[in-house]
Design a protein around this motif. Structure first.
Motif, PDB file in Angstrom:
ATOM      1  N   PRO A  30      24.059  29.351  37.360  1.00  0.00           N
ATOM      2  CA  PRO A  30      25.105  30.375  36.792  1.00  0.00           C
ATOM      3  C   PRO A  30      24.472  31.475  36.436  1.00  0.00           C
ATOM      4  CG  PRO A  30      23.779  29.023  35.215  1.00  0.00           C
ATOM      5  CD  PRO A  30      23.084  28.522  36.372  1.00  0.00           C
ATOM      6  N   CYS A  31      25.553  32.393  36.472  1.00  0.00           N
ATOM      7  CA  CYS A  31      25.428  34.078  36.445  1.00  0.00           C
ATOM      8  C   CYS A  31      26.486  34.713  35.782  1.00  0.00           C
ATOM      9  CB  CYS A  31      25.204  34.711  37.729  1.00  0.00           C
ATOM     10  SG  CYS A  31      23.560  34.236  38.597  1.00  0.00           S
ATOM     11  N   TYR A  32      26.310  35.409  34.845  1.00  0.00           N
ATOM     12  CA  TYR A  32      27.011  36.161  34.209  1.00  0.00           C
ATOM     13  C   TYR A  32      26.477  37.990  34.163  1.00  0.00           C
ATOM     14  CZ  TYR A  32      30.503  38.642  31.137  1.00  0.00           C
ATOM     15  OH  TYR A  32      31.273  39.687  30.394  1.00  0.00           O
ATOM     16  N   ASN A  33      26.869  38.814  34.861  1.00  0.00           N
ATOM     17  CA  ASN A  33      26.463  40.020  34.967  1.00  0.00           C
ATOM     18  C   ASN A  33      24.815  40.247  35.220  1.00  0.00           C
ATOM     19  OD1 ASN A  33      29.144  41.142  34.782  1.00  0.00           O
ATOM     20  ND2 ASN A  33      28.845  41.602  32.506  1.00  0.00           N
ATOM     21  N   GLU A  34      24.378  39.434  36.333  1.00  0.00           N
ATOM     22  CA  GLU A  34      23.010  39.418  36.803  1.00  0.00           C
ATOM     23  C   GLU A  34      22.822  40.231  37.963  1.00  0.00           C
ATOM     24  OE1 GLU A  34      20.863  38.602  34.751  1.00  0.00           O
ATOM     25  OE2 GLU A  34      21.855  37.187  33.282  1.00  0.00           O
ATOM     26  N   VAL A  56      25.384  29.831  43.879  1.00  0.00           N
ATOM     27  CA  VAL A  56      25.542  30.847  42.727  1.00  0.00           C
ATOM     28  C   VAL A  56      26.963  30.852  41.858  1.00  0.00           C
ATOM     29  CG1 VAL A  56      25.569  33.362  41.832  1.00  0.00           C
ATOM     30  CG2 VAL A  56      23.840  32.324  43.514  1.00  0.00           C
ATOM     31  N   VAL A  57      26.982  30.507  40.664  1.00  0.00           N
ATOM     32  CA  VAL A  57      28.250  30.395  40.009  1.00  0.00           C
ATOM     33  C   VAL A  57      28.688  31.589  38.992  1.00  0.00           C
ATOM     34  CG1 VAL A  57      29.854  29.067  38.591  1.00  0.00           C
ATOM     35  CG2 VAL A  57      28.221  27.671  39.729  1.00  0.00           C
ATOM     36  N   ASP A  58      29.462  32.512  39.590  1.00  0.00           N
ATOM     37  CA  ASP A  58      29.576  33.707  39.156  1.00  0.00           C
ATOM     38  C   ASP A  58      30.701  33.442  37.988  1.00  0.00           C
ATOM     39  OD1 ASP A  58      29.933  36.190  38.294  1.00  0.00           O
ATOM     40  OD2 ASP A  58      31.200  36.799  40.162  1.00  0.00           O
ATOM     41  N   ASP A  59      30.259  33.700  36.924  1.00  0.00           N
ATOM     42  CA  ASP A  59      31.029  33.173  35.533  1.00  0.00           C
ATOM     43  C   ASP A  59      31.952  34.664  35.291  1.00  0.00           C
ATOM     44  OD1 ASP A  59      32.266  31.794  33.858  1.00  0.00           O
ATOM     45  OD2 ASP A  59      30.587  32.066  32.245  1.00  0.00           O
ATOM     46  N   GLY A  60      32.735  34.957  36.048  1.00  0.00           N
ATOM     47  CA  GLY A  60      33.419  36.126  35.769  1.00  0.00           C
ATOM     48  C   GLY A  60      32.979  37.317  35.514  1.00  0.00           C
ATOM     49  N   SER A  61      32.040  37.638  36.358  1.00  0.00           N
ATOM     50  CA  SER A  61      30.989  39.012  36.330  1.00  0.00           C
ATOM     51  C   SER A  61      32.042  40.054  36.413  1.00  0.00           C
ATOM     52  CB  SER A  61      29.807  38.842  37.060  1.00  0.00           C
ATOM     53  OG  SER A  61      28.926  37.713  36.716  1.00  0.00           O
ATOM     54  N   THR A  62      31.514  41.044  35.648  1.00  0.00           N
ATOM     55  CA  THR A  62      32.355  42.288  35.657  1.00  0.00           C
ATOM     56  C   THR A  62      31.546  43.366  36.485  1.00  0.00           C
ATOM     57  OG1 THR A  62      31.533  43.114  33.736  1.00  0.00           O
ATOM     58  CG2 THR A  62      33.521  42.203  33.508  1.00  0.00           C
ATOM     59  N   ASP A  63      30.353  42.950  36.965  1.00  0.00           N
ATOM     60  CA  ASP A  63      29.235  43.849  37.994  1.00  0.00           C
ATOM     61  C   ASP A  63      29.469  43.260  39.261  1.00  0.00           C
ATOM     62  OD1 ASP A  63      27.804  41.473  37.748  1.00  0.00           O
ATOM     63  OD2 ASP A  63      26.232  42.622  36.910  1.00  0.00           O
ATOM     64  N   ALA A  64      28.481  43.646  39.877  1.00  0.00           N
ATOM     65  CA  ALA A  64      28.534  43.389  41.542  1.00  0.00           C
ATOM     66  C   ALA A  64      27.653  42.015  41.669  1.00  0.00           C
ATOM     67  CB  ALA A  64      27.863  44.381  42.448  1.00  0.00           C
ATOM     68  N   VAL A  75      28.490  31.439  47.008  1.00  0.00           N
ATOM     69  CA  VAL A  75      28.940  31.778  45.820  1.00  0.00           C
ATOM     70  C   VAL A  75      30.261  31.221  45.190  1.00  0.00           C
ATOM     71  CG1 VAL A  75      29.479  33.751  44.211  1.00  0.00           C
ATOM     72  CG2 VAL A  75      27.638  34.056  45.864  1.00  0.00           C
ATOM     73  N   ALA A  76      30.359  30.717  44.107  1.00  0.00           N
ATOM     74  CA  ALA A  76      31.733  30.207  43.443  1.00  0.00           C
ATOM     75  C   ALA A  76      31.997  31.330  42.401  1.00  0.00           C
ATOM     76  CB  ALA A  76      31.687  28.731  42.834  1.00  0.00           C
ATOM     77  N   ARG A  77      32.950  31.995  42.642  1.00  0.00           N
ATOM     78  CA  ARG A  77      33.367  32.883  41.566  1.00  0.00           C
ATOM     79  C   ARG A  77      34.450  32.420  40.883  1.00  0.00           C
ATOM     80  NH1 ARG A  77      34.286  39.566  42.703  1.00  0.00           N
ATOM     81  NH2 ARG A  77      33.925  40.108  40.640  1.00  0.00           N
ATOM     82  N   LEU A  78      34.353  32.430  39.552  1.00  0.00           N
ATOM     83  CA  LEU A  78      35.231  31.935  38.737  1.00  0.00           C
ATOM     84  C   LEU A  78      35.952  32.895  38.298  1.00  0.00           C
ATOM     85  CD1 LEU A  78      32.905  29.489  36.080  1.00  0.00           C
ATOM     86  CD2 LEU A  78      34.058  28.829  38.430  1.00  0.00           C
ATOM     87  N   PRO A  79      37.464  32.647  38.190  1.00  0.00           N
ATOM     88  CA  PRO A  79      38.228  33.744  38.001  1.00  0.00           C
ATOM     89  C   PRO A  79      38.342  34.427  36.480  1.00  0.00           C
ATOM     90  CG  PRO A  79      39.487  31.581  38.024  1.00  0.00           C
ATOM     91  CD  PRO A  79      38.090  31.232  38.331  1.00  0.00           C
ATOM     92  N   GLN A  80      37.652  33.605  35.653  1.00  0.00           N
ATOM     93  CA  GLN A  80      37.418  34.349  34.167  1.00  0.00           C
ATOM     94  C   GLN A  80      36.222  33.492  33.744  1.00  0.00           C
ATOM     95  OE1 GLN A  80      41.258  32.583  32.547  1.00  0.00           O
ATOM     96  NE2 GLN A  80      40.107  31.660  31.006  1.00  0.00           N
ATOM     97  N   ASN A  81      35.700  34.451  32.637  1.00  0.00           N
ATOM     98  CA  ASN A  81      34.427  33.817  31.968  1.00  0.00           C
ATOM     99  C   ASN A  81      34.704  32.663  31.217  1.00  0.00           C
ATOM    100  OD1 ASN A  81      32.562  34.033  29.315  1.00  0.00           O
ATOM    101  ND2 ASN A  81      31.519  34.645  31.412  1.00  0.00           N
ATOM    102  N   ALA A  87      30.210  27.052  33.505  1.00  0.00           N
ATOM    103  CA  ALA A  87      29.664  27.754  34.915  1.00  0.00           C
ATOM    104  C   ALA A  87      28.984  26.645  35.484  1.00  0.00           C
ATOM    105  CB  ALA A  87      29.125  28.774  34.458  1.00  0.00           C
ATOM    106  N   VAL A  88      28.245  26.031  34.595  1.00  0.00           N
ATOM    107  CA  VAL A  88      27.301  24.941  35.106  1.00  0.00           C
ATOM    108  C   VAL A  88      28.073  23.641  35.662  1.00  0.00           C
ATOM    109  CG1 VAL A  88      25.536  23.090  34.435  1.00  0.00           C
ATOM    110  CG2 VAL A  88      25.336  25.394  33.640  1.00  0.00           C
TER     111      VAL A  88
END
Length: 253
Positions: A30-34, A56-64, A75-81, A87-88
């Protein structure tokens, strides 16, 4: 590959590991802005030489984060945090859908050394448990967080051990843990949103799942800052203890 749902391409039963009769293992990250650390984490996983699958579960990150991770992993990108719990569970649902034998959660901030995954797998082979926690406090080696957070973790562990029989937990807030098929199926149905690491253990113990630990060494996070510091640690501890008590009372209802 980046997707906004969990229909990420999976190697399936024809993969080399499945053909060799080896267990299929998914690493949930799980990742948020990592963006500053996830690339190194995935590189370290590859260097282990193990046939792990990663998500990698991108939990609505605002970065790259998603863009960096997609160079090395699905990567599974969640539409919002959704927070760490959401995320897990997204990763656990993916593991259940694709019939993985084990899923192992590790953080995307570099705190968890992928070489320590072997310790969790070895412990599973030796012990009859559905969940193996990577504990910083068995051998007391490596980075063990601040004194206040260690105190909070100890109190939470003692509360779990006293309220639920059958397990002795030293590191209930550890985010490095292994789930077998039974635990995957259990948490795919329901997973706590708030304080997921210790509360998920309370739910598992209430349901009769077996929990054990393996000693691991962790590292200080490579980038960013923790969301639980200072007085937030005290608030975290009080609220977690309340949730654990509610979980114990629910067992009796």
């Amino acid at each position: 590959m980046i997707t906004t749902d969990l229909d990420v391409a999976d190697p399936g039963p024809g993969s080399a590991a499945a053909q060799a009769g080896q267990p299929r293992i998914l690493l949930i990250i799980p990742c948020y802005n990592e963006e500053a650390s996830i690339g190194d984490v995935l590189t370290q996983i590859a260097r282990t030489g193990r046939r792990y699958h990663t998500l990698v579960v991108d939990d609505g990150s605002t970065d790259a984060t998603a863009a960096v991770a997609s160079e090395r992993s699905p990567v599974a990108r969640l539409p919002q945090n959704l927070g760490i719990g959401g995320a897990v569970q997204a990763g656990i649902k993916y593991a259940a859908r694709n019939a993985y034998d084990f899923c192992i959660q590790i953080d995307g901030d570099g705190q968890h050394d992928p070489r320590e995954i072997d310790a969790l797998l070895d412990a599973y082979q030796r012990q009859s448990a559905n969940i193996i926690i990577g504990s910083r406090f068995i051998d007391n080696a490596g980075f063990r967080s601040t004194r206040l957070r260690r105190l909070g973790s100890r109190l939470i562990g003692l509360t779990l051990n006293n309220l639920f029989a059958g397990s002795r937990i030293t590191d209930p807030t550890s985010g490095m843990r292994l789930l077998d098929r039974h635990a995957i199926a259990f948490f795919a149905r329901r997973y706590p949103v708030d304080f997921p690491e210790p509360i998920s253990l309370a739910w598992a113990m209430r349901a009769g799942l077996r929990i054990s630990e393996a000693p691991v060494e962790m590292r200080a996070r490579e980038t960013g800052v923790s969301s639980i510091d200072g007085l937030k640690t005290v608030n975290y501890m009080i609220r977690v203890l309340g949730y654990i008590l509610l979980a114990r009372l629910a067992r009796q209802s």
